[in-house]
Design a protein around this motif. Sequence first.
Motif, PDB file in Angstrom:
ATOM      1  N   ALA A  23       0.836  -1.193   0.000  1.00 43.14           N
ATOM      2  CA  ALA A  23       0.000   0.000   0.000  1.00 43.14           C
ATOM      3  C   ALA A  23       0.871   1.244   0.000  1.00 43.14           C
ATOM      4  N   GLY A  63      10.249  -2.423   9.584  1.00 42.64           N
ATOM      5  CA  GLY A  63       8.820  -2.692   9.423  1.00 42.64           C
ATOM      6  C   GLY A  63       8.097  -1.837   8.416  1.00 42.64           C
ATOM      7  N   THR A  64       8.836  -1.061   7.625  1.00 44.45           N
ATOM      8  CA  THR A  64       8.171  -0.172   6.681  1.00 44.45           C
ATOM      9  C   THR A  64       7.936  -0.826   5.322  1.00 44.45           C
ATOM     10  N   GLY A  65       8.248  -2.094   5.193  1.00 45.26           N
ATOM     11  CA  GLY A  65       7.874  -2.809   3.968  1.00 45.26           C
ATOM     12  C   GLY A  65       8.987  -2.966   2.951  1.00 45.26           C
ATOM     13  N   LYS A  66      10.241  -2.914   3.391  1.00 45.51           N
ATOM     14  CA  LYS A  66      11.352  -3.034   2.435  1.00 45.51           C
ATOM     15  C   LYS A  66      11.403  -4.436   1.827  1.00 45.51           C
ATOM     16  N   THR A  67      11.279  -5.435   2.693  1.00 43.43           N
ATOM     17  CA  THR A  67      11.289  -6.816   2.197  1.00 43.43           C
ATOM     18  C   THR A  67      10.084  -7.064   1.299  1.00 43.43           C
ATOM     19  N   LEU A  68       8.951  -6.570   1.762  1.00 39.50           N
ATOM     20  CA  LEU A  68       7.714  -6.714   0.991  1.00 39.50           C
ATOM     21  C   LEU A  68       7.870  -6.118  -0.408  1.00 39.50           C
ATOM     22  N   HIS A 202      -4.604  -5.212   4.836  1.00 40.29           N
ATOM     23  CA  HIS A 202      -4.576  -6.253   5.859  1.00 40.29           C
ATOM     24  C   HIS A 202      -5.937  -6.655   6.393  1.00 40.29           C
TER      25      HIS A 202
HETATM   26  P1  ATP Z   1      12.662  -4.846   8.625  1.00 42.38           P
HETATM   27  O1  ATP Z   1      13.512  -3.644   8.390  1.00 42.38           O
HETATM   28  O2  ATP Z   1      12.230  -5.029  10.063  1.00 42.38           O
HETATM   29  O3  ATP Z   1      13.146  -6.099   7.948  1.00 42.38           O
HETATM   30  P2  ATP Z   1      10.917  -4.260   6.460  1.00 42.38           P
HETATM   31  O4  ATP Z   1      10.982  -2.815   6.164  1.00 42.38           O
HETATM   32  O5  ATP Z   1      11.611  -5.224   5.582  1.00 42.38           O
HETATM   33  O6  ATP Z   1      11.265  -4.518   7.960  1.00 42.38           O
HETATM   34  P3  ATP Z   1       8.668  -5.869   5.987  1.00 42.38           P
HETATM   35  O7  ATP Z   1       9.213  -7.078   6.663  1.00 42.38           O
HETATM   36  O8  ATP Z   1       8.585  -5.837   4.542  1.00 42.38           O
HETATM   37  O9  ATP Z   1       9.394  -4.602   6.529  1.00 42.38           O
HETATM   38  O10 ATP Z   1       7.227  -5.538   6.569  1.00 42.38           O
HETATM   39  C1  ATP Z   1       6.628  -6.337   7.539  1.00 42.38           C
HETATM   40  C2  ATP Z   1       5.187  -6.563   7.180  1.00 42.38           C
HETATM   41  O11 ATP Z   1       4.463  -5.344   7.344  1.00 42.38           O
HETATM   42  C3  ATP Z   1       4.987  -6.936   5.725  1.00 42.38           C
HETATM   43  O12 ATP Z   1       5.075  -8.314   5.504  1.00 42.38           O
HETATM   44  C4  ATP Z   1       3.595  -6.439   5.475  1.00 42.38           C
HETATM   45  O13 ATP Z   1       2.661  -7.385   5.880  1.00 42.38           O
HETATM   46  C5  ATP Z   1       3.473  -5.215   6.372  1.00 42.38           C
HETATM   47  N1  ATP Z   1       3.685  -3.982   5.596  1.00 42.38           N
HETATM   48  C6  ATP Z   1       4.715  -3.119   5.713  1.00 42.38           C
HETATM   49  N2  ATP Z   1       4.569  -2.094   4.858  1.00 42.38           N
HETATM   50  C7  ATP Z   1       3.450  -2.334   4.152  1.00 42.38           C
HETATM   51  C8  ATP Z   1       2.773  -1.651   3.096  1.00 42.38           C
HETATM   52  N3  ATP Z   1       3.243  -0.508   2.590  1.00 42.38           N
HETATM   53  N4  ATP Z   1       1.648  -2.199   2.621  1.00 42.38           N
HETATM   54  C9  ATP Z   1       1.159  -3.357   3.120  1.00 42.38           C
HETATM   55  N5  ATP Z   1       1.746  -4.034   4.104  1.00 42.38           N
HETATM   56  C10 ATP Z   1       2.867  -3.543   4.644  1.00 42.38           C
END
Ligand code: ATP
Length: 272
Positions: A23, A63-68, A202
């Motif tokens: 999102a 947790g801001t969705g980098k992996t996603l 979600h």
């Molecule tokens: P970290 O730095 O802790 O590894 P990250 O930035 O890689 O975190 P993710 O692991 O991608 O974050 O995000 C965790 C979960 O939060 C995702 O699997 C997803 O379910 C949700 N999430 C984060 N950002 C979004 C978004 N923009 N839209 C939808 N879901 C999100």
Amino acid sequence: NFVRSQAKRFRPNDLQTTFKDVAGMEHAKRELEEVVDFLKDPAKFQRLGAEIPKGVLLAGPPGTGKTLLARAVAGEAGVPFFSINGSEFIQMFVGVGASRVRDMFRTAKENSPCILFIDEIDAVGRVRGAGVGGGHDEREQTLNQILSEMDGFQANEAVIVVAATNRPDVLDPALLRPGRFDRHVSVDRPSRLGRVGILKVHVRKVPLGENVNLEDIAGSTIGFSGADLKNLVNEAALAAARDGKSQVDRIDFETARDKIMMGVAREEVLNA
Ligand code: ATP
């Protein structure tokens, strides 16, 4: 092969994650559109001698969705996604970091076009010589191996290395040089509107009570990351299930939010 088995691998048919699941982050998605295009048809770019980025750095808080986002790029392009955490290179056995890197890149090249995702690149990519005392040889060798692998890509090897960090400030400048991680995409905590969008993603499978208003929830969750919001929805659903309800109501979201906020506050105290 032991080392090779360590890189988690997702075949294209497991790749259901696309930009739809991410999102907001319109800016980041736009930046990555070119990478998707390239991975879909590398030959189209290679024929024209166009230089495509080899490395993309995603920087932003946890947790801001980098992996996603990285996974969604692979999903959009329909290519394999290999992922490894930077700390895994150093964790297991001393002396295998560099060979793991070699192996991981070999696997990626054999499966090109593909994405190779390195989470927490700062675990290996901190500026060299910055550690307290010695004992950082292992990390340096691993980092050097990553750099030399990226420098060694042939024009017909369509591997895009995406790395994530929440500490871009500590990275070794050598990583950021042209031809390495020279594309930077910043991923921030979501705005209020962004939070509404993430909540919508979600709650797709969650039956909501009529008194649930996602705009209100977004308004009362300032500072929440995407991961926090995902957790919020899940905690609310758990609360509703515990009460034997068939839908998730406003009160469940409020209970969940208070619980998560208490956790966040505790973390802040611990980090202070
Ligand atoms: P970290 O730095 O802790 O590894 P990250 O930035 O890689 O975190 P993710 O692991 O991608 O974050 O995000 C965790 C979960 O939060 C995702 O699997 C997803 O379910 C949700 N999430 C984060 N950002 C979004 C978004 N923009 N839209 C939808 N879901 C999100």
